[in-house]
Design a protein around this motif. Sequence first.
Motif, PDB file in Angstrom:
ATOM      1  N   ILE A  18       0.838  -1.204   0.000  1.00 12.28           N
ATOM      2  CA  ILE A  18       0.000   0.000   0.000  1.00 12.28           C
ATOM      3  C   ILE A  18       0.873   1.255   0.000  1.00 12.28           C
ATOM      4  CG2 ILE A  18      -1.656   1.302   1.409  1.00 12.28           C
ATOM      5  CD1 ILE A  18      -2.717  -1.433   2.362  1.00 12.28           C
ATOM      6  N   HIS A  19       0.546   2.183  -0.900  1.00 11.62           N
ATOM      7  CA  HIS A  19       1.241   3.480  -0.888  1.00 11.62           C
ATOM      8  C   HIS A  19       0.531   4.364   0.132  1.00 11.62           C
ATOM      9  CE1 HIS A  19       2.050   2.175  -5.181  1.00 11.62           C
ATOM     10  NE2 HIS A  19       3.201   2.066  -4.532  1.00 11.62           N
ATOM     11  N   PRO A  20       1.239   4.820   1.158  1.00  8.28           N
ATOM     12  CA  PRO A  20       0.587   5.574   2.236  1.00  8.28           C
ATOM     13  C   PRO A  20      -0.187   6.788   1.726  1.00  8.28           C
ATOM     14  CG  PRO A  20       2.830   5.003   2.840  1.00  8.28           C
ATOM     15  CD  PRO A  20       2.672   4.623   1.400  1.00  8.28           C
ATOM     16  N   GLY A  21      -1.317   7.048   2.363  1.00 10.99           N
ATOM     17  CA  GLY A  21      -2.080   8.261   2.070  1.00 10.99           C
ATOM     18  C   GLY A  21      -3.117   8.107   0.975  1.00 10.99           C
ATOM     19  N   GLU A  22      -3.240   6.920   0.394  1.00 16.61           N
ATOM     20  CA  GLU A  22      -4.201   6.742  -0.696  1.00 16.61           C
ATOM     21  C   GLU A  22      -5.575   6.306  -0.191  1.00 16.61           C
ATOM     22  OE1 GLU A  22      -2.624   3.987  -3.537  1.00 16.61           O
ATOM     23  OE2 GLU A  22      -1.530   5.574  -4.571  1.00 16.61           O
ATOM     24  N   ILE A  23      -6.552   6.445  -1.082  1.00 13.33           N
ATOM     25  CA  ILE A  23      -7.858   5.808  -0.863  1.00 13.33           C
ATOM     26  C   ILE A  23      -7.816   4.518  -1.678  1.00 13.33           C
ATOM     27  CG2 ILE A  23     -10.338   5.978  -1.328  1.00 13.33           C
ATOM     28  CD1 ILE A  23     -10.047   9.029  -0.966  1.00 13.33           C
ATOM     29  N   ILE A  24      -8.123   3.396  -1.036  1.00 16.47           N
ATOM     30  CA  ILE A  24      -8.039   2.116  -1.759  1.00 16.47           C
ATOM     31  C   ILE A  24      -9.398   1.393  -1.752  1.00 16.47           C
ATOM     32  CG2 ILE A  24      -5.587   1.854  -1.170  1.00 16.47           C
ATOM     33  CD1 ILE A  24      -6.423  -0.378   0.791  1.00 16.47           C
ATOM     34  N   GLY A  25      -9.576   0.528  -2.725  1.00 16.40           N
ATOM     35  CA  GLY A  25     -10.782  -0.303  -2.788  1.00 16.40           C
ATOM     36  C   GLY A  25     -10.618  -1.518  -1.893  1.00 16.40           C
ATOM     37  N   ILE A  26     -11.707  -1.889  -1.233  1.00 22.15           N
ATOM     38  CA  ILE A  26     -11.648  -2.989  -0.268  1.00 22.15           C
ATOM     39  C   ILE A  26     -12.787  -3.964  -0.522  1.00 22.15           C
ATOM     40  CG2 ILE A  26     -11.933  -3.506   2.204  1.00 22.15           C
ATOM     41  CD1 ILE A  26      -9.980  -1.441   2.798  1.00 22.15           C
ATOM     42  N   LEU A  76      -8.685   5.115  -9.179  1.00 22.11           N
ATOM     43  CA  LEU A  76      -8.435   4.259  -8.008  1.00 22.11           C
ATOM     44  C   LEU A  76      -7.194   3.425  -8.326  1.00 22.11           C
ATOM     45  CD1 LEU A  76      -9.847   3.483  -5.273  1.00 22.11           C
ATOM     46  CD2 LEU A  76     -10.827   1.553  -6.504  1.00 22.11           C
ATOM     47  N   THR A  77      -6.188   3.536  -7.467  1.00 21.56           N
ATOM     48  CA  THR A  77      -4.932   2.841  -7.764  1.00 21.56           C
ATOM     49  C   THR A  77      -5.005   1.363  -7.410  1.00 21.56           C
ATOM     50  OG1 THR A  77      -4.063   4.808  -6.721  1.00 21.56           O
ATOM     51  CG2 THR A  77      -2.466   3.327  -7.623  1.00 21.56           C
ATOM     52  N   LEU A  78      -5.642   1.073  -6.280  1.00 22.93           N
ATOM     53  CA  LEU A  78      -5.485  -0.283  -5.748  1.00 22.93           C
ATOM     54  C   LEU A  78      -6.794  -0.843  -5.210  1.00 22.93           C
ATOM     55  CD1 LEU A  78      -3.485  -2.537  -4.827  1.00 22.93           C
ATOM     56  CD2 LEU A  78      -3.113  -1.220  -2.732  1.00 22.93           C
ATOM     57  N   TYR A  79      -7.029  -2.129  -5.509  1.00 22.26           N
ATOM     58  CA  TYR A  79      -8.165  -2.861  -4.930  1.00 22.26           C
ATOM     59  C   TYR A  79      -7.613  -4.118  -4.262  1.00 22.26           C
ATOM     60  CZ  TYR A  79     -12.538  -5.479  -4.579  1.00 22.26           C
ATOM     61  OH  TYR A  79     -13.613  -6.183  -4.105  1.00 22.26           O
ATOM     62  N   ILE A  80      -7.982  -4.336  -3.007  1.00 27.11           N
ATOM     63  CA  ILE A  80      -7.510  -5.528  -2.285  1.00 27.11           C
ATOM     64  C   ILE A  80      -8.720  -6.343  -1.852  1.00 27.11           C
ATOM     65  CG2 ILE A  80      -6.290  -6.373  -0.234  1.00 27.11           C
ATOM     66  CD1 ILE A  80      -4.441  -3.932  -0.476  1.00 27.11           C
ATOM     67  N   ASP A  81      -8.691  -7.624  -2.208  1.00 31.33           N
ATOM     68  CA  ASP A  81      -9.834  -8.495  -1.915  1.00 31.33           C
ATOM     69  C   ASP A  81      -9.342  -9.935  -1.885  1.00 31.33           C
ATOM     70  OD1 ASP A  81     -12.398  -9.448  -1.495  1.00 31.33           O
ATOM     71  OD2 ASP A  81     -13.214  -8.724  -3.394  1.00 31.33           O
ATOM     72  N   SER A  82     -10.203 -10.820  -1.396  1.00 32.55           N
ATOM     73  CA  SER A  82      -9.877 -12.237  -1.420  1.00 32.55           C
ATOM     74  C   SER A  82     -10.669 -12.928  -2.532  1.00 32.55           C
ATOM     75  CB  SER A  82     -10.176 -12.857  -0.060  1.00 32.55           C
ATOM     76  OG  SER A  82      -9.687 -14.173  -0.026  1.00 32.55           O
ATOM     77  N   ALA A  83     -10.738 -14.252  -2.472  1.00 33.11           N
ATOM     78  CA  ALA A  83     -11.482 -15.012  -3.490  1.00 33.11           C
ATOM     79  C   ALA A  83     -11.925 -16.328  -2.869  1.00 33.11           C
ATOM     80  CB  ALA A  83     -10.589 -15.280  -4.694  1.00 33.11           C
ATOM     81  N   ASP A  84     -12.915 -16.938  -3.485  1.00 34.66           N
ATOM     82  CA  ASP A  84     -13.330 -18.280  -3.070  1.00 34.66           C
ATOM     83  C   ASP A  84     -12.447 -19.328  -3.742  1.00 34.66           C
ATOM     84  OD1 ASP A  84     -15.622 -17.505  -1.421  1.00 34.66           O
ATOM     85  OD2 ASP A  84     -16.349 -16.686  -3.310  1.00 34.66           O
ATOM     86  N   GLU A  85     -12.028 -19.032  -4.953  1.00 35.89           N
ATOM     87  CA  GLU A  85     -11.037 -19.866  -5.661  1.00 35.89           C
ATOM     88  C   GLU A  85     -10.222 -18.959  -6.566  1.00 35.89           C
ATOM     89  OE1 GLU A  85     -13.130 -24.268  -6.324  1.00 35.89           O
ATOM     90  OE2 GLU A  85     -12.914 -22.944  -8.038  1.00 35.89           O
TER      91      GLU A  85
END
Length: 220
Positions: A18-26, A76-85
């Motif tokens: 993560i680049h500090p200070g950003e708004i990220i997708g979750i 939006l620079t970054l989105y962080i998420d998981s997955a089922d597969e």
Amino acid sequence: MNSNELKKSVAMAVLDYIHPGEIIGIGTGSTVYYFIKALSTVKNLIRGAISSSNSSTFFLKKYGIPVYNLNDMKSLTLYIDSADEINFKLQMIKGGGAALTNEKIIASVAKEFICIADESKLVQVLGEFPLPVEIIPMATSCVLNKLKMLGGKPKVRKNVITDNGNIIIDIYNFKISDPIAMEKKINSFPGVVSVGLFAIRKADVALISTASGIKKITRN
Ligand SMILES: O=C[C@H](O)[C@H](O)[C@H](O)COP(=O)(O)O
């Protein structure tokens, strides 16, 4: 390490991306819950978040992380998420927590998608996990009929209404040999809001948590 420990470990590891200070997708789900908790341990690491579900919004607010509206974002620079597969091409099945449509919207605009998952999610062929499809309620029987023709066993998920007021059909016994073609096909059925196949917009990086550490897979 049990599955929760693996999830916690990858949730901590992704903080380095993560680049500090950003708004990220979750994203949404139990792995993301640990990620939100991890974020709250580093004061002001991010400026805020775009949330993919009511439940993630609840946890973000609980941990003091400001939540922004996607419509107010120029990029939006970054989105962080998981997955089922997730497979080795970084294509995924998502939507076990019914948040697939909002996750797909955020992922589609993010420059980079990092998938965080424990090793149980990594598969050769997608489809052991039932494939979620979000649909408009009045289209239930016609979409069920169309999905049956594809070969799997579609069933309406009981007692679940999505954050968008729709229902979920899960397709069981459905090995997916060509995820991009299947995503396009299911998307073309009237009444389908979105399918939990993330093959057209797949992840750019996967961090996979194993007992011997975090493995990084990048798209080729
Ligand atoms: O709708 C839910 C999401 O797609 C989740 O990313 C997915 O279900 C994985 O969730 P968990 O981290 O709880 O396994």
